[in-house]
Design a protein around this motif. Structure first.
Motif, PDB file in Angstrom:
ATOM      1  N   MET A   1     -16.187   7.727 -16.024  1.00 13.01           N
ATOM      2  CA  MET A   1     -15.554   8.942 -15.576  1.00 13.01           C
ATOM      3  C   MET A   1     -13.984   8.793 -15.765  1.00 13.01           C
ATOM      4  N   LEU A   2     -13.355   9.478 -16.395  1.00 12.39           N
ATOM      5  CA  LEU A   2     -11.880   9.422 -16.536  1.00 12.39           C
ATOM      6  C   LEU A   2     -11.223  10.304 -15.663  1.00 12.39           C
ATOM      7  N   PHE A   3     -10.195   9.935 -14.852  1.00 13.57           N
ATOM      8  CA  PHE A   3      -9.296  10.532 -13.996  1.00 13.57           C
ATOM      9  C   PHE A   3      -8.061  10.425 -14.211  1.00 13.57           C
ATOM     10  N   VAL A   4      -7.151  11.705 -14.051  1.00 13.53           N
ATOM     11  CA  VAL A   4      -5.837  11.628 -14.611  1.00 13.53           C
ATOM     12  C   VAL A   4      -5.085  12.260 -13.428  1.00 13.53           C
ATOM     13  N   TYR A   5      -4.086  11.457 -12.708  1.00 13.29           N
ATOM     14  CA  TYR A   5      -3.387  12.005 -11.710  1.00 13.29           C
ATOM     15  C   TYR A   5      -1.717  11.893 -11.970  1.00 13.29           C
ATOM     16  N   PRO A   6      -1.051  12.588 -11.569  1.00 13.25           N
ATOM     17  CA  PRO A   6       0.587  12.623 -11.579  1.00 13.25           C
ATOM     18  C   PRO A   6       1.014  11.420 -10.501  1.00 13.25           C
ATOM     19  N   ALA A   7       1.970  10.859 -10.879  1.00 17.70           N
ATOM     20  CA  ALA A   7       2.572   9.612 -10.191  1.00 17.70           C
ATOM     21  C   ALA A   7       4.069   9.898 -10.216  1.00 17.70           C
ATOM     22  N   ILE A   8       4.709   9.358  -9.233  1.00 16.18           N
ATOM     23  CA  ILE A   8       5.897   9.309  -9.138  1.00 16.18           C
ATOM     24  C   ILE A   8       6.612   7.762  -9.130  1.00 16.18           C
ATOM     25  N   PHE A   9       7.109   7.423 -10.089  1.00 20.23           N
ATOM     26  CA  PHE A   9       7.647   6.032 -10.364  1.00 20.23           C
ATOM     27  C   PHE A   9       9.216   5.998  -9.851  1.00 20.23           C
ATOM     28  N   HIS A  10       9.402   5.305  -8.785  1.00 19.80           N
ATOM     29  CA  HIS A  10      10.682   5.128  -8.010  1.00 19.80           C
ATOM     30  C   HIS A  10      11.310   3.810  -8.328  1.00 19.80           C
ATOM     31  N   LYS A  11      12.591   4.104  -8.821  1.00 20.87           N
ATOM     32  CA  LYS A  11      13.370   2.913  -9.038  1.00 20.87           C
ATOM     33  C   LYS A  11      14.031   2.182  -7.837  1.00 20.87           C
ATOM     34  N   GLU A  12      13.886   1.100  -7.422  1.00 18.27           N
ATOM     35  CA  GLU A  12      14.374   0.414  -6.397  1.00 18.27           C
ATOM     36  C   GLU A  12      14.919  -1.012  -6.909  1.00 18.27           C
ATOM     37  N   ASP A  13      16.095  -0.990  -6.791  1.00 17.13           N
ATOM     38  CA  ASP A  13      16.595  -2.108  -7.124  1.00 17.13           C
ATOM     39  C   ASP A  13      16.563  -2.487  -8.547  1.00 17.13           C
ATOM     40  N   GLU A  14      15.762  -3.546  -8.872  1.00 22.55           N
ATOM     41  CA  GLU A  14      15.369  -3.991 -10.422  1.00 22.55           C
ATOM     42  C   GLU A  14      13.907  -3.637 -10.839  1.00 22.55           C
ATOM     43  N   SER A  15      13.076  -3.150  -9.613  1.00 18.75           N
ATOM     44  CA  SER A  15      11.638  -2.839  -9.682  1.00 18.75           C
ATOM     45  C   SER A  15      11.187  -1.468  -9.478  1.00 18.75           C
ATOM     46  N   TYR A  16       9.971  -1.192  -9.494  1.00 15.23           N
ATOM     47  CA  TYR A  16       9.714   0.120  -9.421  1.00 15.23           C
ATOM     48  C   TYR A  16       8.319   0.047  -8.239  1.00 15.23           C
ATOM     49  N   TRP A  17       8.331   1.202  -7.544  1.00 16.79           N
ATOM     50  CA  TRP A  17       7.351   1.546  -6.686  1.00 16.79           C
ATOM     51  C   TRP A  17       6.782   2.776  -7.167  1.00 16.79           C
ATOM     52  N   VAL A  18       5.345   2.988  -6.988  1.00 16.36           N
ATOM     53  CA  VAL A  18       4.715   4.193  -7.533  1.00 16.36           C
ATOM     54  C   VAL A  18       3.807   4.709  -6.437  1.00 16.36           C
ATOM     55  N   GLU A  19       3.937   6.201  -6.087  1.00 13.87           N
ATOM     56  CA  GLU A  19       3.144   7.003  -5.222  1.00 13.87           C
ATOM     57  C   GLU A  19       2.384   7.932  -5.972  1.00 13.87           C
ATOM     58  N   PHE A  20       1.258   8.253  -5.480  1.00 11.98           N
ATOM     59  CA  PHE A  20       0.464   9.399  -6.082  1.00 11.98           C
ATOM     60  C   PHE A  20       0.466  10.412  -4.987  1.00 11.98           C
ATOM     61  N   PRO A  21       1.340  11.628  -5.179  1.00 12.09           N
ATOM     62  CA  PRO A  21       1.432  12.656  -4.163  1.00 12.09           C
ATOM     63  C   PRO A  21       0.070  13.363  -3.771  1.00 12.09           C
ATOM     64  N   ASP A  22      -0.900  13.160  -4.729  1.00  8.93           N
ATOM     65  CA  ASP A  22      -2.099  13.969  -4.323  1.00  8.93           C
ATOM     66  C   ASP A  22      -3.031  12.852  -3.486  1.00  8.93           C
ATOM     67  N   LEU A  23      -2.727  11.795  -3.501  1.00 10.20           N
ATOM     68  CA  LEU A  23      -3.760  10.643  -2.852  1.00 10.20           C
ATOM     69  C   LEU A  23      -2.936   9.846  -1.580  1.00 10.20           C
ATOM     70  N   LYS A  24      -2.980  10.516  -0.664  1.00 12.81           N
ATOM     71  CA  LYS A  24      -2.469   9.848   0.475  1.00 12.81           C
ATOM     72  C   LYS A  24      -2.713   8.121   0.498  1.00 12.81           C
ATOM     73  N   GLY A  25      -1.596   7.458   0.695  1.00  7.66           N
ATOM     74  CA  GLY A  25      -1.657   6.241   0.864  1.00  7.66           C
ATOM     75  C   GLY A  25      -2.061   5.045  -0.275  1.00  7.66           C
ATOM     76  N   CYS A  26      -2.146   5.836  -1.601  1.00  9.23           N
ATOM     77  CA  CYS A  26      -2.269   5.359  -2.808  1.00  9.23           C
ATOM     78  C   CYS A  26      -1.063   4.784  -3.374  1.00  9.23           C
ATOM     79  N   ASN A  27      -0.375   3.696  -3.239  1.00 11.26           N
ATOM     80  CA  ASN A  27       0.933   3.321  -3.856  1.00 11.26           C
ATOM     81  C   ASN A  27       0.659   2.054  -4.209  1.00 11.26           C
ATOM     82  N   THR A  28       1.824   1.573  -4.949  1.00  9.22           N
ATOM     83  CA  THR A  28       1.713   0.146  -5.506  1.00  9.22           C
ATOM     84  C   THR A  28       3.118  -0.080  -6.122  1.00  9.22           C
ATOM     85  N   TYR A  29       3.455  -1.060  -6.848  1.00  3.40           N
ATOM     86  CA  TYR A  29       4.818  -1.374  -7.435  1.00  3.40           C
ATOM     87  C   TYR A  29       4.665  -2.485  -8.721  1.00  3.40           C
TER      88      TYR A  29
END
Length: 125
Positions: A1-29
């Motif tokens: 099953m293929l799923f596709v969701y929009p994510a926001i990649f936030h630049k913070e210092d020299e790295s990125y943290w990622v959040e999925f607006p539709d999926l509360k608590g689904c974050n990474t970096y």
């Protein structure tokens, strides 16, 4: 099953943290964009598998054009949970009206595929 969701990649210092607006608590970096994307795919996969295993509803993905990030960018992230999930086929017996069976056969419809697509549509609602 293929799923596709929009994510926001936030630049913070020299790295990125990622959040999925539709999926509360689904974050990474990640340290780089490629690493952040890889981690986002893993986070999305784990999050969706957890929802499915617990019988929870899966939110429908938002239209990416509605997602804006002041401190980064938005991107679609996909994952195929089949590589992580038990994909062993299970035989099911079902009953449908005779006319529907005849029409589907005449159209060459694959019953297993049609049922899988219908079930996926229901659980993604």
């Amino acid at each position: 099953m293929l799923f596709v969701y929009p994510a926001i990649f936030h630049k913070e210092d020299e790295s990125y943290w990622v959040e999925f607006p539709d999926l509360k608590g689904c974050n990474t970096y990640g340290s780089t964009i490629p690493e952040a994307m890889e981690m986002a795919q893993e986070a999305l996969t784990g999050y969706l598998l957890s929802l499915l295993e617990h019988g929870d509803n899966i939110a429908s993905p938002s239209d990416i054009s509605a997602i804006h990030a002041a401190d980064g960018f938005s991107s679609l992230v996909s994952c195929d949970i089949n590589q992580y999930k038990d994909t062993k086929a299970v035989k099911k017996t079902l009953t449908i009206p005779s006319w529907l069976n005849d029409r589907a056969i005449s159209m060459g419809i694959n019953f297993s595929q049609a049922l899988q697509e219908a079930l996926l549509s229901k659980i993604q609602a």
